[in-house]
Scaffold this motif. Structure first.
Motif, PDB file in Angstrom:
ATOM      1  N   HIS A  54       0.837  -1.202   0.000  1.00 53.71           N
ATOM      2  CA  HIS A  54       0.000   0.000   0.000  1.00 53.71           C
ATOM      3  C   HIS A  54       0.870   1.250   0.000  1.00 53.71           C
ATOM      4  CE1 HIS A  54      -3.663   2.311   0.785  1.00 53.71           C
ATOM      5  NE2 HIS A  54      -2.950   3.009   1.645  1.00 53.71           N
ATOM      6  N   GLN A  55       1.866   1.260   0.870  1.00 49.95           N
ATOM      7  CA  GLN A  55       2.775   2.403   0.960  1.00 49.95           C
ATOM      8  C   GLN A  55       3.522   2.607  -0.360  1.00 49.95           C
ATOM      9  OE1 GLN A  55       5.689   1.963   4.059  1.00 49.95           O
ATOM     10  NE2 GLN A  55       6.293   4.096   3.990  1.00 49.95           N
ATOM     11  N   MET A  56       4.009   1.521  -0.940  1.00 53.88           N
ATOM     12  CA  MET A  56       4.760   1.613  -2.198  1.00 53.88           C
ATOM     13  C   MET A  56       3.864   2.111  -3.337  1.00 53.88           C
ATOM     14  SD  MET A  56       5.590   0.141  -5.354  1.00 53.88           S
ATOM     15  CE  MET A  56       4.738  -1.405  -5.289  1.00 53.88           C
ATOM     16  N   LEU A  57       2.643   1.589  -3.410  1.00 53.63           N
ATOM     17  CA  LEU A  57       1.734   1.993  -4.489  1.00 53.63           C
ATOM     18  C   LEU A  57       1.299   3.446  -4.341  1.00 53.63           C
ATOM     19  CD1 LEU A  57      -0.367  -1.288  -4.721  1.00 53.63           C
ATOM     20  CD2 LEU A  57       1.286  -0.438  -6.403  1.00 53.63           C
ATOM     21  N   ARG A  58       1.058   3.896  -3.108  1.00 54.18           N
ATOM     22  CA  ARG A  58       0.693   5.309  -2.890  1.00 54.18           C
ATOM     23  C   ARG A  58       1.868   6.213  -3.268  1.00 54.18           C
ATOM     24  NH1 ARG A  58      -2.792   3.507  -4.077  1.00 54.18           N
ATOM     25  NH2 ARG A  58      -4.281   2.377  -2.862  1.00 54.18           N
ATOM     26  N   SER A  59       3.058   5.784  -2.981  1.00 65.31           N
ATOM     27  CA  SER A  59       4.240   6.551  -3.350  1.00 65.31           C
ATOM     28  C   SER A  59       4.351   6.658  -4.878  1.00 65.31           C
ATOM     29  CB  SER A  59       5.488   5.881  -2.770  1.00 65.31           C
ATOM     30  OG  SER A  59       6.637   6.561  -3.163  1.00 65.31           O
ATOM     31  N   TYR A  60       4.095   5.527  -5.554  1.00 67.28           N
ATOM     32  CA  TYR A  60       4.115   5.543  -7.024  1.00 67.28           C
ATOM     33  C   TYR A  60       3.083   6.536  -7.551  1.00 67.28           C
ATOM     34  CZ  TYR A  60       3.370   4.232 -11.853  1.00 67.28           C
ATOM     35  OH  TYR A  60       3.224   4.282 -13.215  1.00 67.28           O
ATOM     36  N   GLU A  61       1.872   6.493  -6.977  1.00 68.17           N
ATOM     37  CA  GLU A  61       0.802   7.383  -7.444  1.00 68.17           C
ATOM     38  C   GLU A  61       1.166   8.851  -7.212  1.00 68.17           C
ATOM     39  OE1 GLU A  61      -2.684   5.935  -5.446  1.00 68.17           O
ATOM     40  OE2 GLU A  61      -2.816   4.175  -6.753  1.00 68.17           O
ATOM     41  N   LYS A  62       1.787   9.158  -6.086  1.00 68.46           N
ATOM     42  CA  LYS A  62       2.210  10.536  -5.808  1.00 68.46           C
ATOM     43  C   LYS A  62       3.283  10.985  -6.799  1.00 68.46           C
ATOM     44  CE  LYS A  62       1.206  10.520  -0.880  1.00 68.46           C
ATOM     45  NZ  LYS A  62       1.782  10.482   0.468  1.00 68.46           N
ATOM     46  N   ASP A  63       4.261  10.111  -7.034  1.00 72.68           N
ATOM     47  CA  ASP A  63       5.324  10.431  -7.999  1.00 72.68           C
ATOM     48  C   ASP A  63       4.746  10.597  -9.403  1.00 72.68           C
ATOM     49  OD1 ASP A  63       7.143  10.286  -5.940  1.00 72.68           O
ATOM     50  OD2 ASP A  63       7.888   8.286  -6.481  1.00 72.68           O
ATOM     51  N   PHE A  64       3.796   9.738  -9.759  1.00 75.37           N
ATOM     52  CA  PHE A  64       3.147   9.833 -11.067  1.00 75.37           C
ATOM     53  C   PHE A  64       2.456  11.194 -11.189  1.00 75.37           C
ATOM     54  CE2 PHE A  64      -0.309   9.426 -14.062  1.00 75.37           C
ATOM     55  CZ  PHE A  64       0.237   8.694 -15.096  1.00 75.37           C
ATOM     56  N   PHE A  65       1.761  11.597 -10.133  1.00 75.60           N
ATOM     57  CA  PHE A  65       1.057  12.881 -10.157  1.00 75.60           C
ATOM     58  C   PHE A  65       2.034  14.048 -10.330  1.00 75.60           C
ATOM     59  CE2 PHE A  65      -0.916  16.628  -8.307  1.00 75.60           C
ATOM     60  CZ  PHE A  65      -2.120  16.663  -8.992  1.00 75.60           C
ATOM     61  N   LYS A  66       3.149  13.993  -9.612  1.00 78.62           N
ATOM     62  CA  LYS A  66       4.163  15.058  -9.728  1.00 78.62           C
ATOM     63  C   LYS A  66       4.702  15.158 -11.151  1.00 78.62           C
ATOM     64  CE  LYS A  66       5.821  14.842  -4.971  1.00 78.62           C
ATOM     65  NZ  LYS A  66       6.926  14.378  -4.109  1.00 78.62           N
ATOM     66  N   GLN A  67       4.915  14.004 -11.752  1.00 81.61           N
ATOM     67  CA  GLN A  67       5.512  13.980 -13.089  1.00 81.61           C
ATOM     68  C   GLN A  67       4.511  14.341 -14.185  1.00 81.61           C
ATOM     69  OE1 GLN A  67       7.366  10.246 -14.022  1.00 81.61           O
ATOM     70  NE2 GLN A  67       8.058  10.910 -16.031  1.00 81.61           N
ATOM     71  N   HIS A  68       3.261  13.857 -14.073  1.00 82.83           N
ATOM     72  CA  HIS A  68       2.291  14.002 -15.162  1.00 82.83           C
ATOM     73  C   HIS A  68       1.180  15.017 -14.872  1.00 82.83           C
ATOM     74  CE1 HIS A  68       4.056  10.576 -17.280  1.00 82.83           C
ATOM     75  NE2 HIS A  68       4.103   9.959 -16.102  1.00 82.83           N
ATOM     76  N   LYS A  69       1.160  15.557 -13.667  1.00 83.25           N
ATOM     77  CA  LYS A  69       0.143  16.539 -13.269  1.00 83.25           C
ATOM     78  C   LYS A  69      -1.284  16.008 -13.421  1.00 83.25           C
ATOM     79  CE  LYS A  69       3.311  19.701 -12.708  1.00 83.25           C
ATOM     80  NZ  LYS A  69       4.357  19.109 -11.917  1.00 83.25           N
ATOM     81  N   ARG A  70      -1.463  14.691 -13.179  1.00 82.48           N
ATOM     82  CA  ARG A  70      -2.792  14.067 -13.191  1.00 82.48           C
ATOM     83  C   ARG A  70      -2.739  12.770 -12.403  1.00 82.48           C
ATOM     84  NH1 ARG A  70      -3.159   9.733 -16.671  1.00 82.48           N
ATOM     85  NH2 ARG A  70      -1.476   9.545 -18.185  1.00 82.48           N
ATOM     86  N   GLN A  71      -3.909  12.310 -12.009  1.00 85.18           N
ATOM     87  CA  GLN A  71      -4.003  11.056 -11.277  1.00 85.18           C
ATOM     88  C   GLN A  71      -3.777   9.863 -12.206  1.00 85.18           C
ATOM     89  OE1 GLN A  71      -4.533  10.803  -7.950  1.00 85.18           O
ATOM     90  NE2 GLN A  71      -4.610  13.027  -7.788  1.00 85.18           N
TER      91      GLN A  71
END
Length: 101
Positions: A54-71
């Motif tokens: 869960h922690q790893m996947l949430r981190s991925y989602e946060k990093d994805f958002f930072k990089q792509h400016k979307r969920q």
């Protein structure tokens, strides 16, 4: 012995022979308690793995958002961590199954 083929009796592998009825009941209770303890350990291990994923996947989602400016919104978005998402989903089902017992 060559040519001698007597198959062993495997019928009572789970129960020691020579127990009287009271001892047999105690043995069965011990087996059930051991199974319950193992189930409890399995549940704890699954919950720990779930928390880590869960922690790893949430981190991925946060990093994805930072990089792509979307969920994250499609399979192609999660492709790099798809196996972790699948495992997370399997663990959730397994936990629910163990808790239903």
């Amino acid at each position: 012995f060559v040519g001698h083929s007597t198959a062993p009796n495997l019928g009572n592998l789970n129960k020691p022979s020579g127990l009287n009825e009271g001892e047999e009941d105690n043995f069965q209770q011990n087996v059930e308690m051991s199974a319950s303890a193992a189930s409890s350990q399995d549940l704890a291990a699954l919950k720990a793995e779930k928390a880590t994923l869960h922690q790893m996947l949430r981190s991925y989602e946060k990093d994805f958002f930072k990089q792509h400016k979307r969920q994250v919104s499609s399979f192609s978005d999660i492709r790099p961590v798809a196996s972790q998402y699948r495992r997370y989903k399997e663990i959730k089902k397994a936990i629910a199954s163990l808790q239903d017992k």
